[in-house]
Design an enzyme around this catalytic site. Structure first.
Site, mmCIF file in Angstrom:
data_model
loop_
_atom_site.group_PDB
_atom_site.id
_atom_site.type_symbol
_atom_site.label_atom_id
_atom_site.label_comp_id
_atom_site.label_asym_id
_atom_site.label_seq_id
_atom_site.Cartn_x
_atom_site.Cartn_y
_atom_site.Cartn_z
ATOM 1 N N LEU A 40 -65.413 -26.156 25.186
ATOM 2 C CA LEU A 40 -64.260 -26.282 24.288
ATOM 3 C C LEU A 40 -64.658 -25.953 22.845
ATOM 4 O O LEU A 40 -64.011 -25.137 22.184
ATOM 5 C CB LEU A 40 -63.711 -27.719 24.388
ATOM 6 C CG LEU A 40 -62.496 -28.085 23.556
ATOM 7 C CD1 LEU A 40 -61.274 -27.283 24.020
ATOM 8 C CD2 LEU A 40 -62.167 -29.581 23.693
ATOM 9 N N PRO A 64 -68.254 -22.335 17.213
ATOM 10 C CA PRO A 64 -69.104 -22.427 16.015
ATOM 11 C C PRO A 64 -68.294 -22.809 14.773
ATOM 12 O O PRO A 64 -68.802 -23.470 13.875
ATOM 13 C CB PRO A 64 -69.684 -21.019 15.882
ATOM 14 C CG PRO A 64 -69.653 -20.459 17.271
ATOM 15 C CD PRO A 64 -68.448 -21.062 17.938
ATOM 16 N N SER A 73 -63.358 -30.040 16.315
ATOM 17 C CA SER A 73 -62.357 -31.097 16.213
ATOM 18 C C SER A 73 -60.936 -30.557 16.302
ATOM 19 O O SER A 73 -60.073 -31.134 16.970
ATOM 20 C CB SER A 73 -62.523 -31.852 14.886
ATOM 21 O OG SER A 73 -63.731 -32.571 14.885
ATOM 22 N N ILE A 112 -72.482 -26.594 24.093
ATOM 23 C CA ILE A 112 -72.028 -26.690 25.473
ATOM 24 C C ILE A 112 -73.122 -27.332 26.330
ATOM 25 O O ILE A 112 -74.172 -26.725 26.600
ATOM 26 C CB ILE A 112 -71.626 -25.295 26.034
ATOM 27 C CG1 ILE A 112 -70.601 -24.647 25.084
ATOM 28 C CG2 ILE A 112 -71.079 -25.424 27.450
ATOM 29 C CD1 ILE A 112 -69.395 -25.503 24.742
ATOM 30 N N GLY A 129 -89.341 -54.340 14.439
ATOM 31 C CA GLY A 129 -90.199 -53.958 13.314
ATOM 32 C C GLY A 129 -90.847 -52.606 13.602
ATOM 33 O O GLY A 129 -90.231 -51.722 14.218
ATOM 34 N N GLY A 130 -92.113 -52.472 13.200
ATOM 35 C CA GLY A 130 -92.813 -51.189 13.367
ATOM 36 C C GLY A 130 -92.811 -50.698 14.808
ATOM 37 O O GLY A 130 -92.696 -49.499 15.081
ATOM 38 N N GLU A 152 -67.127 -35.239 22.216
ATOM 39 C CA GLU A 152 -65.834 -35.595 22.831
ATOM 40 C C GLU A 152 -64.893 -36.276 21.843
ATOM 41 O O GLU A 152 -64.162 -37.201 22.188
ATOM 42 C CB GLU A 152 -66.026 -36.405 24.118
ATOM 43 C CG GLU A 152 -66.555 -35.508 25.227
ATOM 44 C CD GLU A 152 -66.783 -36.197 26.542
ATOM 45 O OE1 GLU A 152 -65.887 -36.922 26.976
ATOM 46 O OE2 GLU A 152 -67.864 -36.000 27.114
ATOM 47 N N THR A 188 -65.041 -36.934 17.423
ATOM 48 C CA THR A 188 -65.794 -37.798 16.510
ATOM 49 C C THR A 188 -65.037 -39.112 16.264
ATOM 50 O O THR A 188 -63.836 -39.219 16.546
ATOM 51 C CB THR A 188 -65.964 -37.112 15.141
ATOM 52 O OG1 THR A 188 -64.638 -36.879 14.620
ATOM 53 C CG2 THR A 188 -66.707 -35.786 15.245
HETATM 54 N N1 COS Z 1 -52.505 -35.677 27.122
HETATM 55 C C1 COS Z 1 -51.506 -34.795 27.338
HETATM 56 N N2 COS Z 1 -50.910 -34.102 26.345
HETATM 57 C C2 COS Z 1 -51.354 -34.303 25.095
HETATM 58 C C3 COS Z 1 -52.395 -35.208 24.795
HETATM 59 C C4 COS Z 1 -52.970 -35.917 25.871
HETATM 60 N N3 COS Z 1 -53.946 -36.798 25.661
HETATM 61 N N4 COS Z 1 -52.612 -35.204 23.452
HETATM 62 C C5 COS Z 1 -51.755 -34.339 22.924
HETATM 63 N N5 COS Z 1 -50.997 -33.793 23.920
HETATM 64 C C6 COS Z 1 -49.910 -32.835 23.741
HETATM 65 C C7 COS Z 1 -48.921 -33.389 22.732
HETATM 66 O O1 COS Z 1 -47.943 -34.223 23.396
HETATM 67 C C8 COS Z 1 -48.286 -32.134 22.170
HETATM 68 O O2 COS Z 1 -47.330 -31.613 23.072
HETATM 69 P P1 COS Z 1 -45.767 -31.563 22.647
HETATM 70 O O3 COS Z 1 -45.718 -30.752 21.385
HETATM 71 O O4 COS Z 1 -45.143 -30.902 23.830
HETATM 72 O O5 COS Z 1 -45.380 -32.987 22.451
HETATM 73 C C9 COS Z 1 -49.439 -31.147 22.150
HETATM 74 O O6 COS Z 1 -50.371 -31.625 23.123
HETATM 75 C C10 COS Z 1 -50.090 -31.065 20.786
HETATM 76 O O7 COS Z 1 -50.507 -32.380 20.388
HETATM 77 P P2 COS Z 1 -50.816 -32.792 18.866
HETATM 78 O O8 COS Z 1 -49.682 -32.352 17.992
HETATM 79 O O9 COS Z 1 -51.240 -34.223 18.844
HETATM 80 O O10 COS Z 1 -52.043 -31.822 18.541
HETATM 81 P P3 COS Z 1 -53.020 -31.840 17.356
HETATM 82 O O11 COS Z 1 -53.465 -30.438 17.152
HETATM 83 O O12 COS Z 1 -52.454 -32.593 16.183
HETATM 84 O O13 COS Z 1 -54.225 -32.712 17.987
HETATM 85 C C11 COS Z 1 -56.361 -33.759 17.899
HETATM 86 C C12 COS Z 1 -55.251 -32.977 17.224
HETATM 87 C C13 COS Z 1 -57.276 -34.146 16.782
HETATM 88 C C14 COS Z 1 -55.815 -35.005 18.580
HETATM 89 C C15 COS Z 1 -57.050 -32.909 18.992
HETATM 90 O O14 COS Z 1 -57.296 -31.620 18.495
HETATM 91 C C16 COS Z 1 -58.385 -33.525 19.435
HETATM 92 O O15 COS Z 1 -58.429 -34.444 20.257
HETATM 93 N N6 COS Z 1 -59.507 -33.020 18.887
HETATM 94 C C17 COS Z 1 -60.856 -33.420 19.242
HETATM 95 C C18 COS Z 1 -61.310 -32.599 20.387
HETATM 96 C C19 COS Z 1 -62.643 -32.947 20.838
HETATM 97 O O16 COS Z 1 -62.816 -33.969 21.469
HETATM 98 N N7 COS Z 1 -63.598 -32.065 20.519
HETATM 99 C C20 COS Z 1 -64.933 -32.237 20.925
HETATM 100 C C21 COS Z 1 -65.273 -31.161 21.891
HETATM 101 S S1 COS Z 1 -65.282 -31.677 23.533
HETATM 102 S S2 COS Z 1 -67.130 -32.192 23.813
#
Ligand code: COS
Length: 391
Positions: free
Chosen positions: A133, A136, A140, A165, A346-347, A370, A372
């Site tokens: 997911l 670079p 988030s 990854i 400690g140490g 997954e 932050t």
């Molecule tokens: N399950 C199902 N659908 C979801 C959901 C979930 N947990 N979370 C969001 N959605 C849906 C929302 O309902 C929305 O759909 P609708 O517009 O039809 O209602 C759509 O997805 C977009 O959601 P949202 O507007 O919340 O999106 P954002 O871009 O604001 O989300 C965050 C931002 C920060 C929440 C998201 O990008 C995220 O979780 N980022 C971190 C990702 C991550 O963990 N990265 C590390 C890499 S993995 S190791």
């Protein structure tokens, strides 16, 4: 001996209690002898996956029709397994977790053909899974990801990079999230399965981190995959990623809980043997207060984790808020608990290879990957505000 009293909580069935006891003794036999081994992490990860497959533990990482134990993933079992493995070995926990994280999107949304092809070998431990997911430019803001996939006849052609990854370089397949452009932002992403030997996929770089595990940057250069490797519908990639993370975020909390429990056990043992100024370290009130804080944070984390897991298993399909709280609190609390353990040692606490030193390195990444801690706060706040706006 780690505190097992939480197993009496009403979140669990007797089958969970039996699972925890059985895995505890299996881990002692099969994993503990490798506890201190940080060399050849690729080889050790593969051996752990094979062993977890042979032991039947990966049957908790895929659903029943494909070799699994449960009709759908049982999050309480996943959490108990991660917690138990993590108490002994961060790498064994990692090996287990990736088989689930790297296959759950297929199990949840994949076609029957994809499930038949990928899930049985993941369950057997003969094929390693990965989840691609992050990029670079950032991990988030998922809706902004750039790696692109365009349809070309019976194929998709993928161009872009993925980084951080886990299992990169040793996985048999990658669950990949890429932009397909049905709409801007979150609604223009799709999910795919990409075989490790797909033409145009190369490992651009292996990444070394403070707690060694297989990690890489992947380069997709006109990488071609069959169109049938699409998971779910075009444009559903964001929801597939979030639904997968809804399951696995609680389990990240569980892994950190395992680390924290181990740190407390190590600390309790140490303070009852270490003499300072004529008394055992554990006889000082300052030490007792520290131990009390550590134990309370551990129980609070466990309550949040198993609340989220039970809610997902028994009450609601979407546990975004509960999972975010569990992941955020448990990982942050574990960092504090482990830091306290190091301080009590400690140490001795910073000597390379002693368990609390290893835990100190192992916990750090869990506050980042997954999602932050800061992202979990945004998720929790958005859920709280949405709830508050309801009439
Ligand atoms: N399950 C199902 N659908 C979801 C959901 C979930 N947990 N979370 C969001 N959605 C849906 C929302 O309902 C929305 O759909 P609708 O517009 O039809 O209602 C759509 O997805 C977009 O959601 P949202 O507007 O919340 O999106 P954002 O871009 O604001 O989300 C965050 C931002 C920060 C929440 C998201 O990008 C995220 O979780 N980022 C971190 C990702 C991550 O963990 N990265 C590390 C890499 S993995 S190791």
């Amino acid at each position: 001996m780690a505190d097992r009293s939480f197993l009496a909580w009403p979140f669990f069935d007797d089958k969970h209690r039996a699972l925890a006891a059985e895995l505890e003794s299996w881990t002692e036999r099969e994993i503990a002898p490798h506890e201190h081994d940080e060399h050849d992490v690729d080889g050790l990860t593969k051996r752990f996956v094979a062993r977890l497959g042979e032991g039947g533990w990966l049957r908790h990482a895929v659903p029943a029709p494909y070799g699994g134990h449960h009709d759908k993933l049982d999050v309480r079992s996943l959490c108990l397994i991660r917690e138990t493995l993590a108490r002994t070995s961060g790498l064994a926990d990692f090996a287990f977790a990736m088989q689930g994280l790297g296959s759950a999107s297929i199990a949840l949304y994949g076609s029957e053909a994809l499930k038949q092809r990928y899930l049985p070998p993941v369950c057997a431990g003969t094929h390693l899974a990965a989840f691609a997911l992050s990029e670079p430019e950032g991990g988030s803001d998922v809706a902004a990801l750039r790696c692109a996939a365009r349809r070309d006849g019976d194929e998709f052609v993928i161009d872009g990079r993925k980084t951080w990854i886990s299992n990169g370089g040793i996985a048999g397949h990658y669950v990949l999230f890429a932009r397909t452009g049905e709409a801007p932002g979150a609604k223009g992403l799709s999910a795919f399965v990409v075989d490790a030997d797909a033409p145009g996929l190369r490992i651009a770089e292996r990444i070394q981190v403070i707690a060694p595990h297989p990690l890489a940057t992947l380069a997709f250069e006109s990488c071609r995959i069959p169109a049938t490797n699409l998971i779910g519908r075009p444009g559903d990639g964001f929801k597939i990623a979030m639904a997968t993370l809804d399951i696995f975020r609680s389990t990240v909390g569980a892994a950190s809980l395992g680390f924290a429990r181990r740190a407390l056990d190590e600390a309790v043992r140490f303070v009852s043997r270490r003499e300072v100024f004529g008394k055992m370290l554990g006889e000082y009130q300052a030490t007792q207060m520290r131990l009390a804080d550590m134990a309370t944070e551990i129980d609070a984390a466990a309550l949040l984790i198993y609340r989220a897991a039970w809610t997902k298993d028994c009450v609601a399909d979407r546990v975004t808020r509960e999972a975010a709280m569990a992941k955020m609190y448990a990982t942050e609390a574990a960092q504090r608990v482990i830091d306290s353990a190091v301080q009590l040692f400690g140490g001795m606490g910073v000597v390379s290879g002693v368990p609390v030193e290893r835990l100190y390195r192992e916990i750090r990444a869990l506050r980042i990957y997954e999602g932050t801690t800061e992202i979990q706060k945004l998720i929790i706040a958005s859920q709280v505000v949405a709830q508050g706006e309801k009439p």
